[in-house]
Design a protein around this motif. Structure first.
Motif, PDB file in Angstrom:
ATOM      1  N   SER A  83      -9.857  -6.139  -3.663  1.00 15.64           N
ATOM      2  CA  SER A  83      -8.438  -5.775  -3.720  1.00 15.64           C
ATOM      3  C   SER A  83      -8.031  -4.835  -2.592  1.00 15.64           C
ATOM      4  CB  SER A  83      -8.119  -5.124  -5.071  1.00 15.64           C
ATOM      5  OG  SER A  83      -8.856  -3.926  -5.241  1.00 15.64           O
ATOM      6  N   SER A  84      -8.972  -4.049  -2.076  1.00 13.02           N
ATOM      7  CA  SER A  84      -8.645  -3.050  -1.055  1.00 13.02           C
ATOM      8  C   SER A  84      -8.794  -3.581   0.369  1.00 13.02           C
ATOM      9  CB  SER A  84      -9.529  -1.809  -1.224  1.00 13.02           C
ATOM     10  OG  SER A  84      -9.359  -1.227  -2.495  1.00 13.02           O
ATOM     11  N   TYR A 140      -1.710   7.783  -1.670  1.00 17.02           N
ATOM     12  CA  TYR A 140      -3.065   8.005  -1.151  1.00 17.02           C
ATOM     13  C   TYR A 140      -3.205   9.422  -0.596  1.00 17.02           C
ATOM     14  CZ  TYR A 140      -6.839   8.100   2.225  1.00 17.02           C
ATOM     15  OH  TYR A 140      -7.944   8.484   2.947  1.00 17.02           O
ATOM     16  N   ILE A 157     -13.097  -3.935  -6.464  1.00 24.50           N
ATOM     17  CA  ILE A 157     -12.401  -2.871  -5.717  1.00 24.50           C
ATOM     18  C   ILE A 157     -12.361  -3.214  -4.237  1.00 24.50           C
ATOM     19  CG2 ILE A 157     -12.389  -0.411  -5.172  1.00 24.50           C
ATOM     20  CD1 ILE A 157     -13.928   0.062  -7.769  1.00 24.50           C
ATOM     21  N   TYR A 184      -6.693   6.951  -7.700  1.00 26.47           N
ATOM     22  CA  TYR A 184      -6.103   6.031  -6.741  1.00 26.47           C
ATOM     23  C   TYR A 184      -6.856   6.012  -5.402  1.00 26.47           C
ATOM     24  CZ  TYR A 184      -2.077   6.066  -9.874  1.00 26.47           C
ATOM     25  OH  TYR A 184      -1.245   5.952 -10.976  1.00 26.47           O
ATOM     26  N   PHE A 235       0.837  -1.198   0.000  1.00 24.08           N
ATOM     27  CA  PHE A 235       0.000   0.000   0.000  1.00 24.08           C
ATOM     28  C   PHE A 235       0.870   1.245   0.000  1.00 24.08           C
ATOM     29  CE2 PHE A 235      -2.538   3.233   2.402  1.00 24.08           C
ATOM     30  CZ  PHE A 235      -3.483   3.447   1.410  1.00 24.08           C
ATOM     31  N   THR A 290      -9.635   4.967  -2.972  1.00 25.47           N
ATOM     32  CA  THR A 290     -10.582   3.852  -2.909  1.00 25.47           C
ATOM     33  C   THR A 290     -12.019   4.331  -2.750  1.00 25.47           C
ATOM     34  OG1 THR A 290      -8.884   2.435  -1.932  1.00 25.47           O
ATOM     35  CG2 THR A 290     -11.168   1.716  -1.708  1.00 25.47           C
ATOM     36  N   GLN A 326     -13.215   5.549  -6.070  1.00 26.26           N
ATOM     37  CA  GLN A 326     -13.417   4.415  -6.963  1.00 26.26           C
ATOM     38  C   GLN A 326     -14.735   3.709  -6.668  1.00 26.26           C
ATOM     39  OE1 GLN A 326      -9.999   1.962  -6.312  1.00 26.26           O
ATOM     40  NE2 GLN A 326      -8.550   3.408  -7.247  1.00 26.26           N
TER      41      GLN A 326
END
Length: 542
Positions: free
Chosen positions: A417-418, A186, A414, A353, A181, A355, A358
């Protein structure tokens, strides 16, 4: 012969671009946004996309039969839109960031004076807050101004947005974690260049920021007359501050697939905008001041809540929709969402980028393109024994299921993966949680408004809210207790995410290119693909 009956002759060697015929330009925003996204993620990919758009434009100009007539002008102008996105992303990427450059040198102890830009929240080391830098001093000499830092320092209790602080500590840029990460990237999505681990903080000046004052009064109001756990949930829904929610309850919300109700999102903005707009309409406020006032108050709420990316997206959409009403223009949801995406990414391309951003965008676009095919599938399967025609109450239930399923499908990769897990029960829990969140949020907003006048006035809406929040908590804790509530998805990679969405393309396009009686088939194929993808993602946990 009348003039309207005369067809102008095309000039030799030039493309036929008679603008009196129907012209489709609604995808300009999608092309512009694609230029921004591709250039931000992979600059060479952005160059390739621009080159491809030039080839498409040249081909459309030379062969008038290559592209459907209505889209011919869009094809010819594609390099302008894609190239514009490329230029915007390139300008952002090339902009100097002296604060990040200084932090990368690890200069040691520095003193920063700035304005608090986000409500402080508890962290492992004191409290955490974003600070907009007014001046940074090194060895007693001011070396730069501007930029943003994330501050970790004890003693921020009572500090609010807009307050000015002086913080002394170590300046650095976060490194990539063992899990891959990139926390520094971020932070850049929120225009934060570095981290400041402060030794102490002190106020600058006697004045307090008005946003912080409103936030503090709202925080007190939302807890008046509620049990601590319920107050923490309402505070998370209204202010986006989840720091006081117990860890076990927060995990229960995640496993049950309803964590999104605790975040500032489009639903919050919709409830607020609708409430303000229709209240002003009942008071017979003229249309222009009613729309302008609604837009102003919506953005005021977004600023007070800390301006999370999902709320900014919803604020842009609300502004466009209300402006369309003011201009008497028809609202096309897919086009509006594309324009929103282009506008927000032009402001900050690095949001690709983020989250939260997204998830917000994926959920909305998923509902727009997948709802109808999935509704046809639900009506043909789950709801068929109840009401074969899919009308009346069964049609409404089928629509709710389709909306919930669309959002769950669109956001699944999403989330996988997060957060390394995907809720399975979320499709059903959201049928209860989303309608329940509306009145909870509305009562919370009333409590915030009345509580800023006097805390005692917040008691009636809080008393009514207590029972609703309790039901939401029971829903989360009960459904999350099942072993099958969520599936672990460790190690999901970017290619796996891309493969997921490629597999969903036929279902997303079927409503545009195939007869309605085939929608059920393609929706079923997509759900089978989603199940297979989740199984493959879960194998990484074996």
């Amino acid at each position: 012969m009348q003039r309207s009956e005369v067809e102008p002759a095309a000039r030799p060697g030039l493309p036929d671009l008679d603008l009196r015929r129907p012209v489709r330009l609604e995808f300009w925003a999608a092309l512009f946004a694609s230029g921004i996204v591709c250039t931000t993620v992979a600059p060479l990919f952005g160059v390739a996309l621009v080159a491809a758009s030039v080839i498409v434009a040249a081909s459309a100009a030379l062969d008038v039969e290559l592209v459907p007539e209505g889209f011919r002008l869009l094809a010819v102008l594609a390099p302008l839109f894609v190239g514009g996105g490329y230029v915007v992303a390139a300008l952002h990427a090339s902009a100097p960031d002296p604060l990040a450059e200084l932090a990368a040198l690890e200069p040691g102890a520095v003193t920063v004076v700035g304005e608090v830009a986000s409500p402080p929240v508890a962290s492992g080391f004191g409290e955490r807050a974003d600070l907009r830098v007014e001046g940074l001093s090194l060895d007693g000499r001011e070396v730069l101004r501007g930029g943003g830092v994330e501050v970790y320092v004890p003693g921020l209790d009572g500090v609010g947005v807009g307050d000015r602080l002086r913080v002394t500590g170590e300046l650095s840029v976060p490194t990539v974690g063992d899990d891959g990460f990139d926390y520094a990237r971020y932070l850049r999505t929120e225009r934060i260049s570095a981290v400041l681990e402060g030794e102490f903080a002190e106020p600058v000046g006697d004045s307090r920021g008005w946003i912080g004052s409103v936030h503090r009064r709202t925080d007190v109001a939302l807890g008046y007359g509620l049990r601590p756990t319920e107050a923490a949930v309402v505070r998370g829904m209204v202010l986006g501050d989840r720091s006081l929610i117990p860890e076990e309850l927060d995990e229960a919300f995640s496993r049950s697939g309803i964590t999104h109700v605790l975040a500032i999102s489009g639903q919050h903005v919709v409830v607020l905008a609708a409430g303000i707009f229709f209240a002003a309409k009942l008071l017979r406020v003229p249309r222009v001041p009613r729309i302008a006032g609604t837009v102003l108050l919506v953005w005021l709420y977004i600023v007070i809540a800390g301006a999370p990316p999902s709320a900014i997206r919803a604020g842009v959409v609300a502004t466009l929709v209300l402006s369309a009403g003011l201009l008497a223009r028809r609202v096309a949801p897919l086009h509006f969402m594309s324009v929103m995406l282009a506008a927000v990414l032009a402001w900050n391309p690095l949001l690709v980028y983020n989250t939260g951003f997204q998830l917000s965008v994926a959920a909305v676009f998923g509902i727009l393109v997948l709802r109808k095919p999935l509704k046809s599938l639900v009506e043909a399967t789950v709801m068929r024994p109840l009401h074969p025609t899919g009308s009346g109450a069964s049609g409404a239930v089928a629509n709710l299921l389709a909306v919930s399923l669309s959002a769950q499908v669109a956001t699944a990769p999403i989330i996988a993966s997060s957060f390394d897990q995907v809720s399975i029960v979320g499709v059903l829990t959201n049928l209860i949680a989303v309608p329940l969140a509306g009145p909870i949020l509305a009562l919370g907003l009333f409590s915030a408004i009345f509580g800023n006048v006097a805390p005692l006035l917040a008691y009636p809406p809080n008393a009514a809210n207590g029972a609703l929040v309790y039901v939401l908590e029971v829903l989360a804790t009960t459904t999350s207790s099942f072993d099958f509530a969520a599936v672990a998805t460790p190690g999901v990679t970017v290619p796996m995410v891309a493969a997921f969405y490629v597999g969903c393309i036929p279902a997303a396009l079927c409503r545009f290119v195939v007869p309605e009686n085939r929608w059920t088939f393609w929706a079923g194929i997509m759900l089978a693909w989603v199940a297979a993808w989740l199984f493959l993602a879960h194998l990484g946990d074996a």
